[in-house]
Design a protein around this motif. Structure first.
Motif, short mmCIF file in Angstrom:
data_model
loop_
_atom_site.label_atom_id
_atom_site.label_comp_id
_atom_site.label_asym_id
_atom_site.label_seq_id
_atom_site.Cartn_x
_atom_site.Cartn_y
_atom_site.Cartn_z
N SER A 28 69.44 62.31 -17.40
CA SER A 28 68.77 62.40 -16.12
C SER A 28 69.79 62.79 -15.06
CB SER A 28 68.10 61.06 -15.77
OG SER A 28 67.38 61.16 -14.57
N GLN A 29 69.63 63.96 -14.51
CA GLN A 29 70.48 64.47 -13.44
C GLN A 29 71.97 64.40 -13.79
OE1 GLN A 29 69.23 63.51 -9.40
NE2 GLN A 29 67.36 62.62 -10.24
N GLY A 30 72.28 64.75 -15.04
CA GLY A 30 73.68 64.81 -15.47
C GLY A 30 74.24 63.52 -16.01
N VAL A 31 73.49 62.43 -15.92
CA VAL A 31 73.95 61.14 -16.44
C VAL A 31 73.13 60.82 -17.68
CG1 VAL A 31 74.17 58.67 -15.95
CG2 VAL A 31 74.56 60.34 -14.12
N ARG A 32 73.81 60.42 -18.73
CA ARG A 32 73.11 60.06 -19.96
C ARG A 32 72.59 58.63 -19.89
NH1 ARG A 32 76.68 63.03 -24.65
NH2 ARG A 32 76.45 65.09 -23.74
N VAL A 33 71.49 58.39 -20.61
CA VAL A 33 70.87 57.08 -20.66
C VAL A 33 70.57 56.75 -22.12
CG1 VAL A 33 68.90 55.68 -19.93
CG2 VAL A 33 69.80 57.46 -18.40
N ARG A 34 70.99 55.57 -22.53
CA ARG A 34 70.68 55.08 -23.88
C ARG A 34 70.52 53.57 -23.79
NH1 ARG A 34 73.68 56.14 -29.60
NH2 ARG A 34 72.03 55.23 -30.84
N PRO A 35 69.28 53.10 -23.60
CA PRO A 35 69.06 51.66 -23.44
C PRO A 35 69.61 50.86 -24.63
CG PRO A 35 67.05 52.91 -23.02
CD PRO A 35 68.06 53.87 -23.59
N ARG A 36 70.27 49.76 -24.30
CA ARG A 36 70.81 48.87 -25.33
C ARG A 36 69.65 48.19 -26.06
NH1 ARG A 36 74.86 44.98 -22.87
NH2 ARG A 36 76.10 46.87 -22.81
N TRP A 37 69.73 48.16 -27.37
CA TRP A 37 68.70 47.51 -28.18
C TRP A 37 68.54 46.06 -27.74
CZ3 TRP A 37 68.16 43.39 -31.47
CH2 TRP A 37 67.02 43.39 -32.26
N PRO A 38 67.38 45.52 -27.62
CA PRO A 38 66.09 46.03 -28.06
C PRO A 38 65.29 46.73 -26.95
CG PRO A 38 65.87 43.71 -27.58
CD PRO A 38 67.30 44.09 -27.29
N SER A 39 65.92 47.01 -25.84
CA SER A 39 65.21 47.64 -24.72
C SER A 39 64.89 49.10 -25.03
CB SER A 39 66.06 47.59 -23.45
OG SER A 39 66.28 46.26 -23.07
N SER A 40 63.84 49.60 -24.39
CA SER A 40 63.44 51.00 -24.57
C SER A 40 63.65 51.80 -23.29
CB SER A 40 61.98 51.08 -25.00
OG SER A 40 61.16 50.48 -24.01
N LYS A 41 64.09 51.11 -22.22
CA LYS A 41 64.31 51.78 -20.94
C LYS A 41 65.37 51.02 -20.16
CE LYS A 41 60.49 49.15 -19.12
NZ LYS A 41 59.07 49.12 -19.14
N VAL A 42 65.92 51.69 -19.15
CA VAL A 42 66.87 51.06 -18.25
C VAL A 42 66.25 51.11 -16.86
CG1 VAL A 42 69.15 51.22 -17.17
CG2 VAL A 42 68.90 51.73 -19.60
#
Length: 167
Positions: free
Chosen positions: A9-23
């Motif tokens: 998103s806008q040049g920043v990567r996102v990978r929610p920590r398990w067990p979350s599906s979003k930040v």
């Protein structure tokens, strides 16, 4: 509050920590994260892994249980580090608002992992793993600080790059 899904998103990567599906992150915090990313060379990317986590969410009970168990295991392996339990296993503001985030570093497309055994990684091992990338770590933390973020003082939390946007 912004809801970021896995990806970029806008040049920043996102990978929610398990067990979350979003930040979940405050818009002003995310804008500053984008600013910090813009200060970094193209070979270094920020990866947001954790933001706001409501105590009352479906994952709330799971987090309470895993923290309780984690504390027991941590104190068994590291009885001399009991004074760090609240720093490492506390919510550190993640349950307050979206200005408290955990960030990882991606270098040349590869995620750097400074805690190979999570918070159970010994301080000696943390230093050894980080030694290879000290320059990159300093560049990232300096960019975050210049954009108004405060890095957690605890070494383990600092290696997770837990930072709070102070605006």
């Amino acid at each position: 509050m912004l809801e970021l899904l896995k990806g970029e998103s806008q040049g920043v990567r996102v990978r929610p920590r398990w067990p979350s599906s979003k930040v979940l992150i405050e818009q002003s915090t995310f804008i500053k994260m984008i600013e910090a990313q813009s200060m970094l060379p193209p070979s270094i990317r920020l990866l947001i892994v954790r933001g706001y986590e409501s105590k009352s969410s479906n994952l709330g009970f799971f987090r309470i249980l895993s923290r309780w168990l984690g504390i027991r295991v941590f104190c068994t392996f590291y009885p001399e580090r009991k004074n760090e339990v609240s720093d490492i296993f506390g919510s550190n503001g993640h349950d307050v608002d979206g200005t408290h985030v955990d960030v990882s570093i991606v270098l040349n497309g590869k995620r750097l992992r400074f805690l190979p055994f999570g918070v159970f990684t010994s301080l000696t091992r943390q230093k050894a793993v980080a030694a290879e990338h000290l320059v990159v770590i300093h560049v990232v933390k300096d960019a975050l600080r210049q954009c108004g973020f405060e890095i957690h003082k605890n070494q383990t939390e600092s290696m997770q790059i837990h930072c709070d946007y102070k605006g």
